[in-house]
Enzyme design. Structure first.
Site, PDB file in Angstrom:
ATOM      1  N   THR A  12      30.227  37.334  52.996  1.00 37.04           N
ATOM      2  CA  THR A  12      31.653  37.322  52.677  1.00 37.04           C
ATOM      3  C   THR A  12      32.070  38.545  51.858  1.00 37.04           C
ATOM      4  O   THR A  12      33.189  38.612  51.368  1.00 37.04           O
ATOM      5  CB  THR A  12      32.032  36.037  51.920  1.00 37.04           C
ATOM      6  OG1 THR A  12      31.217  35.931  50.760  1.00 37.04           O
ATOM      7  CG2 THR A  12      31.862  34.813  52.795  1.00 37.04           C
ATOM      8  N   ILE A  14      32.445  41.247  48.820  1.00 38.28           N
ATOM      9  CA  ILE A  14      32.686  41.067  47.382  1.00 38.28           C
ATOM     10  C   ILE A  14      34.056  40.425  47.212  1.00 38.28           C
ATOM     11  O   ILE A  14      35.058  41.091  47.048  1.00 38.28           O
ATOM     12  CB  ILE A  14      32.555  42.403  46.620  1.00 38.28           C
ATOM     13  CG1 ILE A  14      31.135  42.955  46.809  1.00 38.28           C
ATOM     14  CG2 ILE A  14      32.845  42.200  45.133  1.00 38.28           C
ATOM     15  CD1 ILE A  14      30.847  44.245  46.097  1.00 38.28           C
ATOM     16  N   HIS A  15      34.080  39.096  47.342  1.00 35.36           N
ATOM     17  CA  HIS A  15      35.311  38.323  47.157  1.00 35.36           C
ATOM     18  C   HIS A  15      35.334  37.771  45.735  1.00 35.36           C
ATOM     19  O   HIS A  15      34.580  38.250  44.878  1.00 35.36           O
ATOM     20  CB  HIS A  15      35.415  37.215  48.216  1.00 35.36           C
ATOM     21  CG  HIS A  15      34.299  36.208  48.136  1.00 35.36           C
ATOM     22  ND1 HIS A  15      34.357  35.111  47.325  1.00 35.36           N
ATOM     23  CD2 HIS A  15      33.101  36.164  48.746  1.00 35.36           C
ATOM     24  CE1 HIS A  15      33.235  34.413  47.438  1.00 35.36           C
ATOM     25  NE2 HIS A  15      32.454  35.026  48.302  1.00 35.36           N
ATOM     26  N   ALA A  16      36.147  36.792  45.458  1.00 33.21           N
ATOM     27  CA  ALA A  16      36.411  36.334  44.089  1.00 33.21           C
ATOM     28  C   ALA A  16      35.165  36.002  43.265  1.00 33.21           C
ATOM     29  O   ALA A  16      34.983  36.547  42.178  1.00 33.21           O
ATOM     30  CB  ALA A  16      37.348  35.133  44.111  1.00 33.21           C
ATOM     31  N   ALA A  19      32.711  38.997  42.893  1.00 34.19           N
ATOM     32  CA  ALA A  19      33.372  40.042  42.100  1.00 34.19           C
ATOM     33  C   ALA A  19      33.351  39.672  40.620  1.00 34.19           C
ATOM     34  O   ALA A  19      33.065  40.510  39.767  1.00 34.19           O
ATOM     35  CB  ALA A  19      34.807  40.251  42.573  1.00 34.19           C
TER      36      ALA A  19
END
Length: 86
Positions: A12, A14-16, A19
């Site tokens: 996925t 570097i999402h929430a 991150a």
């Protein structure tokens, strides 16, 4: 300054959650930490910059660290990125 080329493996990107974890990891070090992509230089200690970067799986990045603990920071953070799991 030291740098290392990496490819983001996390499916996925570097999402929430990754991150947030990455910012926390980078903030442990005194050195400046940047991620360079083809067209951007991103402050890896900024959640806003990371989320707006759109780094997805397969993105080739260059991790750059600069400061008194740059070598240790580069190794720890590059290992963190390589081992990211959704």
């Amino acid at each position: 300054m030291v740098e290392k080329k990496l490819t983001v493996k996390n499916k996925t990107g570097i999402h929430a959650r990754p991150a947030s974890q990455l910012v926390k990891e980078c903030s442990r070090f005194k050195s400046k930490v940047y991620i360079k992509t083809d067209d951007k230089e991103i402050n890896a200690k900024s959640i806003i910059n990371l989320l707006s970067s759109g780094i997805s799986q397969g993105t080739k990045i260059t991790l750059c660290t600069e400061g008194e603990d740059e070598v240790e920071a580069l190794e720890v953070i590059s290992s963190f990125i390589n081992n990211l799991i959704d």
